[in-house]
Motif scaffolding. Structure first.
Motif, PDB file in Angstrom:
ATOM      1  N   ALA A  87       0.830  -1.206   0.000  1.00 46.46           N
ATOM      2  CA  ALA A  87       0.000   0.000   0.000  1.00 46.46           C
ATOM      3  C   ALA A  87       0.861   1.251   0.000  1.00 46.46           C
ATOM      4  CB  ALA A  87      -0.931  -0.010   1.215  1.00 46.46           C
ATOM      5  N   ALA A  88       1.904   1.272   0.844  1.00 50.01           N
ATOM      6  CA  ALA A  88       2.782   2.446   0.918  1.00 50.01           C
ATOM      7  C   ALA A  88       3.541   2.664  -0.378  1.00 50.01           C
ATOM      8  CB  ALA A  88       3.767   2.288   2.084  1.00 50.01           C
ATOM      9  N   ALA A  89       3.990   1.576  -1.003  1.00 56.01           N
ATOM     10  CA  ALA A  89       4.769   1.696  -2.236  1.00 56.01           C
ATOM     11  C   ALA A  89       3.938   2.186  -3.406  1.00 56.01           C
ATOM     12  CB  ALA A  89       5.412   0.355  -2.581  1.00 56.01           C
ATOM     13  N   GLY A  90       2.625   2.073  -3.310  1.00 54.92           N
ATOM     14  CA  GLY A  90       1.746   2.581  -4.349  1.00 54.92           C
ATOM     15  C   GLY A  90       1.399   4.044  -4.182  1.00 54.92           C
ATOM     16  N   LEU A  91       1.966   4.680  -3.156  1.00 54.18           N
ATOM     17  CA  LEU A  91       1.649   6.067  -2.826  1.00 54.18           C
ATOM     18  C   LEU A  91       2.937   6.859  -2.639  1.00 54.18           C
ATOM     19  CD1 LEU A  91      -0.847   5.157   0.040  1.00 54.18           C
ATOM     20  CD2 LEU A  91      -1.536   5.980  -2.231  1.00 54.18           C
ATOM     21  N   ASN A  92       2.825   8.170  -2.724  1.00 50.90           N
ATOM     22  CA  ASN A  92       3.896   9.040  -2.258  1.00 50.90           C
ATOM     23  C   ASN A  92       3.706   9.211  -0.757  1.00 50.90           C
ATOM     24  OD1 ASN A  92       4.750   9.690  -5.023  1.00 50.90           O
ATOM     25  ND2 ASN A  92       2.902  10.951  -5.109  1.00 50.90           N
ATOM     26  N   THR A  93       4.728   8.873   0.019  1.00 49.41           N
ATOM     27  CA  THR A  93       4.588   8.934   1.470  1.00 49.41           C
ATOM     28  C   THR A  93       5.700   9.786   2.077  1.00 49.41           C
ATOM     29  OG1 THR A  93       5.901   6.905   1.781  1.00 49.41           O
ATOM     30  CG2 THR A  93       3.511   6.653   1.585  1.00 49.41           C
TER      31      THR A  93
END
Length: 337
Positions: free
Chosen positions: A194-200
Motif C-alpha cells: 500500500a505504501a509503495a503505491g503512494l507518495n509517502t
C-alpha cells in the motif's frame, strides 16, 4: 503452478508463516497460485526468481480477502497481468526499491510506478463501487498550495482515497498527493505494498501515540518533526497536496477522535485546507487486518483559508470533517489533545 509448488518447498528460514500455516489452495481457486496466509517478506521476495514472484505474489495479496473468491480471483488476474508486463530486470529493480522502502530514514518516498498500478487496480477491485462526493471542491483548490485533512478509520484509508480519486478521473491529483505516514505503514509486506503505491512522507509519530521504529527521545522526535514539516512544505510548493490525518492513529471506537495539537504546524504557508471524510474503509480493512469487500465513499468539503491562531485551523478542520461524517461516526468529547 510448478513455480508455486517449488516456492512452498523453499527452506523455512526464507519466509514467515501466517497464523493459519502455509496450507490450502481453496476450492475454486486451485491452480491459480493462491497461497493463503503466507507472509512473503521483502527479503524473501528479493531472493526469488522472477517467475516465482509472478506465481506467488498475486495469491499472497489475495489471501487477505475474506469470503469473496470471485473478487480474489479478479485481483489475482490483475496482479498477474501487471507483473507479467514487467521484464525480469524491471521486476527485480522494483522489488529492490520495495525492499528498501522506509529504510532510508524519515523522509519522502515516491510511489513505485509498477506497485502503484498494481495496488490501485487491486483496491478498485476489492471496493464495492463507492463515490467521490464534492469533486468540485478539489477542482476549486487546484493550483493552490493545499493541505488535505481527513479522518482516520483504517490502514487502507489513503489507498482507498487514491483508488477512488483515480476512478473518478482525478488520477492526476492522486499521482501528486503525498500522505504523512508513521513507521508502521512500512512494517510488513502487505502494508508496504500500500505504501509503495503512494507518495509517502515517513514521520516520527508523536510521543502521545508511539509506534516509532526505534525508541526516540522527545528531542529526537521534535527534530525529525521539524525536518518533516520542511519536506511537506517543499512538496506542496513543487508537487501537490499533502494528506494529513491529525488524529494520529486509527479510531478504535468507530467515532472520530480529537486532533493532535502538534499537527497545527503542517498548515504553515498553506493557501487552503481541504477537509475530507472517508466512510467504510474500516469495513473494508478492519482491526483484524482482513479485506472484506465493502463500499467506501470519500466526501470532500469546501476549502477554507486557515484562520489566525496557532490551533484555530485545526479546530475548524475538525468541525468541517465531522460535518461530512454520518452522525454515528462523528466525534464525541474533546476536539484537540
Amino acid at each position: 503452478m510448478q513455480a508455486v509448488e517449488g516456492l512452498i518447498d523453499l527452506q523455512d528460514g526464507l519466509w514467515q508463516q501466517g497464523s493459519h500455516g502455509r496450507n490450502l489452495l481453496p476450492q475454486g481457486l486451485r491452480g491459480m497460485g493462491y497461497l493463503r496466509s503466507m507472509q512473503l517478506s521483502p527479503e524473501l521476495l528479493m531472493q526469488l526468481p522472477p517467475e516465482q514472484i509472478r506465481a506467488a505474489f498475486p495469491g499472497f495479496l489475495a489471501s487477505y480477502i475474506q469470503g469473496a473468491p470471485e473478487i480474489a480471483a479478479a485481483t489475482m488476474a490483475h496482479s498477474a497481468e501487471i507483473l507479467g508486463a514487467s521484464s525480469d530486470g524491471q521486476l527485480k529493480a522494483t522489488l529492490k526499491a520495495f525492499a528498501e522502502l522506509g529504510g532510508g530514514g524519515y523522509r519522502p518516498y515516491n510511489a513505485l510506478p509498477t506497485i502503484r498500478e498494481l495496488a490501485r487496480g487491486w483496491m478498485q477491485r476489492v471496493m464495492i463501487p463507492g463515490a467521490v462526493e464534492g469533486t468540485e471542491h478539489l477542482l476549486a483548490a487546484r493550483g493552490k498550495n493545499q493541505l488535505w485533512v481527513g479522518n482516520h478509520r483504517s490502514y487502507i484509508d489513503t489507498s482507498a482515497t487514491d483508488a477512488l480519486l483515480a476512478g473518478a478521473g482525478l488520477d492526476y491529483l492522486a499521482d501528486d498527493m503525498m500522505v504523512v505516514a508513521g513507521p508502521k505503514v512500512y512494517s510488513d509486506t502487505f502494508r508496504r505494498v500500500a505504501a509503495a503505491g503512494l507518495n509517502t512522507l515517513m514521520v516520527a509519530q508523536s510521543t502521545q501515540i508511539g509506534h516509532n521504529a526505534a525508541e526516540l527521545s522527545p528531542r529526537e522526535v521534535a527534530a525529525i518533526a521539524l525536518n518533516s514539516l520542511k519536506q511537506s512544505q517543499v512538496w506542496r510548493a513543487e508537487r501537490g497536496p499533502v494528506l494529513l490525518y491529525p488524529e494520529g492513529t486509527r479510531t478504535r471506537s468507530g467515532r472520530m477522535g480529537p486532533f493532535l495539537r502538534a499537527a497545527a504546524r503542517y498548515a504553515r504557508n498553506v493557501d487552503v485546507i481541504v477537509p475530507m471524510a472517508i466512510i467504510g474503509s474500516d469495513d473494508l480493512f478492519g482491526l483484524d487486518e482482513k479485506i472484506r469487500p465493502s463500499k467506501v465513499t470519500l466526501r470532500v468539503g469546501e476549502p477554507f483559508e486557515p484562520p489566525k491562531g496557532k490551533t484555530a485551523w485545526l479546530e475548524e478542520a475538525h468541525a468541517r470533517v465531522a460535518a461530512l461524517l454520518p452522525e454515528e461516526m462523528g466525534p464525541e468529547g474533546e476536539v484537540l489533545k
